[in-house]
Write an enzyme that holds these catalytic residues in place. Structure first.
Site, mmCIF file in Angstrom:
data_model
loop_
_atom_site.group_PDB
_atom_site.id
_atom_site.type_symbol
_atom_site.label_atom_id
_atom_site.label_comp_id
_atom_site.label_asym_id
_atom_site.label_seq_id
_atom_site.Cartn_x
_atom_site.Cartn_y
_atom_site.Cartn_z
ATOM 1 N N ASP A 256 -7.129 4.498 -4.327
ATOM 2 C CA ASP A 256 -8.124 4.097 -3.117
ATOM 3 C C ASP A 256 -8.450 5.872 -2.999
ATOM 4 O O ASP A 256 -8.423 6.845 -4.085
ATOM 5 C CB ASP A 256 -7.222 3.926 -1.780
ATOM 6 C CG ASP A 256 -7.439 3.585 -0.753
ATOM 7 O OD1 ASP A 256 -8.418 2.194 -0.743
ATOM 8 O OD2 ASP A 256 -7.332 4.198 0.481
ATOM 9 N N LYS B 278 0.655 -1.329 -0.027
ATOM 10 C CA LYS B 278 0.142 -0.493 0.177
ATOM 11 C C LYS B 278 0.794 1.028 -0.192
ATOM 12 O O LYS B 278 1.812 0.974 0.347
ATOM 13 C CB LYS B 278 -1.149 -0.327 1.222
ATOM 14 C CG LYS B 278 -2.167 0.906 1.183
ATOM 15 C CD LYS B 278 -3.124 0.529 0.418
ATOM 16 C CE LYS B 278 -4.242 1.187 0.517
ATOM 17 N NZ LYS B 278 -5.769 0.169 -0.107
HETATM 18 N N1 GLU Z 1 -7.650 0.563 -2.443
HETATM 19 C C1 GLU Z 1 -9.117 -0.669 -3.717
HETATM 20 C C2 GLU Z 1 -8.724 -1.760 -2.245
HETATM 21 O O1 GLU Z 1 -7.837 -1.204 -0.627
HETATM 22 C C3 GLU Z 1 -7.809 -1.655 -4.051
HETATM 23 C C4 GLU Z 1 -5.945 -1.592 -4.364
HETATM 24 C C5 GLU Z 1 -6.225 -2.575 -6.278
HETATM 25 O O2 GLU Z 1 -6.482 -2.290 -6.627
HETATM 26 O O3 GLU Z 1 -4.814 -2.273 -6.195
HETATM 27 O O4 GLU Z 1 -8.152 -3.110 -2.186
#
Ligand code: GLU
Length: 451
Positions: A166, A125
């Site tokens: 996100d 992340k």
């Molecule tokens: N932000 C989204 C999550 O919390 C998607 C992350 C992504 O697609 O890489 O899963």
């Protein structure tokens, strides 16, 4: 329980002041008790100690120039948490609240979420404490370019596949980030997901998290001989996840009656006007207080008038709740209000939206509770479908991707549900999701040795 206390105690010393991260770790570790008790191999291989420590943490300066010519400095992050199952995968969050604790809790959740999808993706992340609100397009572009000028050296399609969105990161930001990546590396490759449909994006990626949370809710209800048809549903948030949860709820014959943003909550008894919300949030980037100008019969509650112990959106009666805004947006008092208002289902579109005490209430009441790492996994799963399309130079139709998304959400439900039964707590999807996700990652880690 000893290992929970000792792990948290160690984390408090080695990673001080990271409350959200401790909360996410504690929630997972508590669920793992039954599997850790019965299996020596996880203890022998120090899996817990290794799991809670990210493989790599990158923190960097993001300097940029605003429209007035002032130099601004933000802090950027990329946490590469666990690569046992595949390249690090997880979105970017741009929000003023972002700090190491928030990014670590999100990265930690992402490990198990990604494992649950059954797809070959590890957990990561990133983000920055940048506030996109009120910034011009040019400022957003300069910020994204500066952010990528550092990040590009750490990422790649087989090492770390970075954004999808996100909070604060959508198609516009991904476009600017991708452009800068391409310029710096000279490579046109699938290192970002959530891309525009014009240049390598996947159909359904935009809708996937919201749709997925609703599909997951429907599978939970089907298992109880019920359905979403005719149910009044509370939704929080008004971003990408909330908008497409609302859209899918309508398609499934339910009535979503609320949404919210950082300034207030809209409650509309006859059903939220989806087109209006799309206009306000996807085009004019307005706040929800203007909703009443079109719909005088709706109720608008400003954050200043929220209950002291929680959020106004959860104080209305409804059969189902879809928290789709942010972490810890649903407190114990909110959970009690939902339960007394007849709520029989909670499906989390956001990451860790319910506090620990709220989750305890849902589990004790034995309602259908879909934890975020299971219920909102449709977003990252569809990111992986985007990667697969990019790698094979194909684009699938909306129906094909939607069908795969549905199947993935069903598999996640069945896996979590079966695992809960296997460990003696039928219906406890928190326990089932945590153990199932853990088992896949932990077994892969053991097979790969001490790395
Ligand atoms: N932000 C989204 C999550 O919390 C998607 C992350 C992504 O697609 O890489 O899963």
């Amino acid at each position: 329980m000893n290992y929970i206390h000792s792990t948290i105690a160690q984390l408090k010393t080695s990673s001080p002041a990271q409350c959200e991260f401790y909360q996410a770790v504690e929630e997972v570790l508590e669920s793992l008790e039954p599997i850790l008790e019965n299996s020596e191999k996880y203890k022998k291989n120090a899996i817990i100690q290794r799991l809670v420590e990210p493989e790599r943490q990158i923190m960097f300066r993001v300097p940029w120039v605003d429209d007035e010519g002032n130099i601004q400095v933000n802090k950027g992050y990329r946490i590469e948490f666990n690569s046992a199952l595949g390249p690090y995968k997880g979105g970017l969050r741009f929000h003023p609240s972002v700090n190491a604790s928030i990014i670590k809790f999100l990265g930690f959740e992402q490990i198990f979420k990604n494992a649950l999808t059954g797809l070959p993706i590890g957990g990561g992340k990133g983000g920055a404490n940048f506030d996109p609100k009120g910034r011009s397009d040019a400022e957003i572009m300069r910020f994204c370019q500066s952010f990528m000028s550092e990040l590009y050296r750490h990422i790649g399609p087989t090492t770390d596949v970075v954004p999808a969105g996100d909070i604060g990161v959508g198609a516009r930001e991904i476009g600017y980030l991708f452009g800068q990546y391409k310029r710096l590396t000279g490579r046109y490759e699938g290192v970002l997901t959530g891309k525009s449909l014009l240049w390598g994006g996947s159909l359904v990626r935009k809708e996937a998290t919201g749709y997925g949370a609703v599909y997951f809710a429907d599978y939970m209800l089907q298992a109880r001989g019920d359905s979403l048809q005719g149910k009044r549903c509370l939704v929080s948030g008004a971003g990408n996840v909330a908008i497409y949860a609302i859209e899918k709820l309508y398609q499934m014959g339910a009535t979503p009656v609320s949404c919210s943003d950082s300034r207030g909550t809209v409650y509309h008894e006859s059903g939220i006007d989806l087109n209006l919300i799309k206009c306000l949030k996807e085009q004019s980037r307005d706040c929800l207080s203007v909703y009443k100008q079109t719909h005088p019969d709706a109720i608008y509650i400003s954050v200043n008038d929220y209950p002291k112990d929680g959020h106004a959106v959860w104080r209305f009666n409804a059969a189902a709740a879809f928290p789709c805004a942010t972490q810890n947006e649903l407190t114990q008092a909110d959970a009690s209000a939902l339960l007394s208002g007849g709520c029989l289902l909670v499906s989390e579109g956001a990451n860790m939206p319910s506090t620990k005490e709220a989750i305890d209430c849902f589990i004790a009441a034995k309602i259908a509770y879909g934890p975020g790492k299971a219920a909102n996994a449709g977003g990252v799963a569809t990111s992986q479908l985007e990667m697969a399309q990019n790698a094979s130079m194909q684009s699938w139709t909306f129906e094909e991707v939607d069908e795969k998304l549905k199947q993935i959400m069903k598999n996640i439900f069945v896996t979590a549900n079966d695992t809960a039964t296997e460990f003696g707590e039928p219906g406890n999807l928190l326990l089932g999701a945590n153990i199932a996700g853990f088992r896949r990652v932990a077994d892969a880690m053991i097979e790969q040795g001490v790395v």
